[in-house]
Design an enzyme around this catalytic site. Structure first.
Site, short mmCIF file in Angstrom:
data_model
loop_
_atom_site.label_atom_id
_atom_site.label_comp_id
_atom_site.label_asym_id
_atom_site.label_seq_id
_atom_site.Cartn_x
_atom_site.Cartn_y
_atom_site.Cartn_z
N CYS A 1 0.84 -1.20 0.00
CA CYS A 1 0.00 0.00 0.00
C CYS A 1 0.87 1.25 0.00
O CYS A 1 1.68 1.46 0.91
CB CYS A 1 -0.90 -0.01 1.23
N CYS B 1 -1.18 6.00 -40.91
CA CYS B 1 0.13 5.33 -40.99
C CYS B 1 1.16 6.26 -41.64
O CYS B 1 2.30 6.36 -41.18
CB CYS B 1 0.00 4.02 -41.78
#
Length: 432
Positions: A138, A351
């Site tokens: 934690c 692209c």
């Protein structure tokens, strides 16, 4: 359907899907609903000895969304359970009695002294729980008190506490590791050196997800102030997969039990963790986002996949580990080039824009917005594949052995080359 029955450290469950220690496992009501839905086990939300744990009464979660408002990650500032210890223990005992076929593991976090651990362990053992998970991960709230990741970041502390727990309980001990560390192998080695039976990872990543630009407070904001929290969800999965793989292939920890945690949302995610060495998986954010019913998709998907592959669950565990290697051992004689399926192309030009502006200028735009790969410039980075919105429109095609790479003029080979003498190695060129 393939048998998904799981045996982790002798802890049996009908499937390898456990709910991780988190808000969904904080009380009997939630856990019973989870078991009725079909979850194989739970790790009960972290218990401690401090009776004065107080959680915030404002927002406890920050969020990162995808473009479609899908939850990619949650930032959690909630502490360990704020419910009385005796109430939690009573409910754990009752649930285990009512559901003896389900895994019941209890997460623990107490001060880093032997007496505290010696005090709480018999209490948990009396409930009939199947095992304990030491919360060394934690990153918020408790770490400021010398617990959680404050312990998990110091291998010597991990080994010390694991050894205490093995001395004072008969239950299997799982050590939950923090990702907020440079090299995950060292805490894993320490856990096993201390006698731990398994490790689980990853716990949440220390984070601030966003800042409110009107109030200039990090979110979630409590009366105009914010704090770092623990980040979880699909966004942390790549980090988790890498850390699981590092432990699974480390000579000092390989073949040791791992419980995989971090962004498991689909059966595919679970299968990837299992293939990289985890023996089961823990889920949190997906359940918090979609409800406990998601378990049906997880179990059905994994079972169908195993059937199609003709594999048992145990066959999948660790299957990908031998294929994880260090960069210097990659085959530099393996050469591919991008190929564009003109029938599938929608002529969006993404692209071309990505390659022209940010990569290697290896895609040409011809009249009529026809995009073609320039083999002489293509380095096979596959950025074009990743940005293309049409699946399988752009693929990477391997050049067969014996052909000449038009970019380098080197004859392609099937064999693994020697990186130190490879013509693409700048170090080799510099030596010349």
């Amino acid at each position: 359907m393939a048998n998904l029955a799981s045996d982790f450290l002798g802890i049996r469950s009908p499937n390898p899907f456990w709910l991780a220690s988190a808000p969904p496992t904080d009380k009997e009501y939630n856990v019973v609903r989870a078991f009725r839905a079909g979850w194989g086990g739970v790790v009960w939300k972290t218990l401690g000895l401090d009776p004065h744990i107080v959680n915030v009464n404002g927002p406890r979660y920050g969020v990162v969304y995808g473009a479609d408002r899908r939850v990619l990650g949650l930032n959690n500032i909630e502490l360990i359970t704020d419910r009385p210890l005796d109430v939690n223990l009573r409910e754990i005992k009752q649930v285990k009695r009512d559901w003896p076929d389900r895994a019941m593991v209890v997460s623990l976090m107490v001060p880093c002294d032997e007496e505290s651990w010696k005090t709480i362990l018999p209490m948990v053992e009396e409930t009939g729980a199947d095992g304990i998970e030491l919360n060394f991960g934690c990153p918020h709230g408790m770490s400021e008190r010398g617990m959680g990741s404050a312990v998990g970041q110091v291998p010597e502390y991990i080994e010390m506490v694991a050894r205490w727990c093995k001395m004072h309980t008969r239950m299997p001990v799982i050590v939950k590791l923090t990702p907020n560390i440079t090299d995950i192998r060292y805490p894993a080695r320490a856990a096993f050196a201390g006698g731990a039976d398994a490790v689980s990872l990853i716990n949440t990543v220390s984070s601030i997800t966003s800042v409110n630009l009107e109030t200039f407070s990090p979110e979630p904001s409590i009366d105009g102030k914010g704090s770092h929290g623990g980040y979880c969800g699909p966004a942390v999965k790549p980090i988790a997969l890498n850390m699981v793989a590092e432990i699974a292939r480390d000579p000092e920890t390989c073949a040791r039990p791992i419980s995989g945690i971090g962004g498991v949302t689909t059966w595919r995610d679970a299968a990837e963790f299992l293939a990289l060495g985890a023996s089961n998986v823990q889920v949190c954010t997906a359940a918090m986002t979609y409800g406990f019913g998601i378990i049906k998709e997880l179990t059905a998907g994994l079972s169908l996949y195993l059937d199609q592959k003709g594999m048992a669950l145990s066959d999948l565990v660790g299957r990908a580990v031998p294929n994880v290697t260090d960069w210097q051992y990659l085959n530099l004689n393996y050469v591919t080039k991008a190929r564009i399926d003109q029938d599938a192309c929608i002529q969006c030009g993404r692209c071309y824009a990505a390659c022209e502006d940010t990569s290697h200028q290896a895609i040409a735009m011809k009249p009529g917005r026809v995009f073609e790969v320039i083999d002489e410039e293509c380095v096979a980075c596959n950025l074009c594949v990743n940005v293309c919105p049409v699946e399988n429109c752009i693929t990477m095609e391997r050049l067969p052995a014996g052909t000449v790479d038009p970019r380098t003029g080197v004859v392609v080979s099937d064999a693994h080359g020697d990186w130190t003498s490879h013509p693409n190695n700048p170090m080799a060129r510099a030596a010349e």
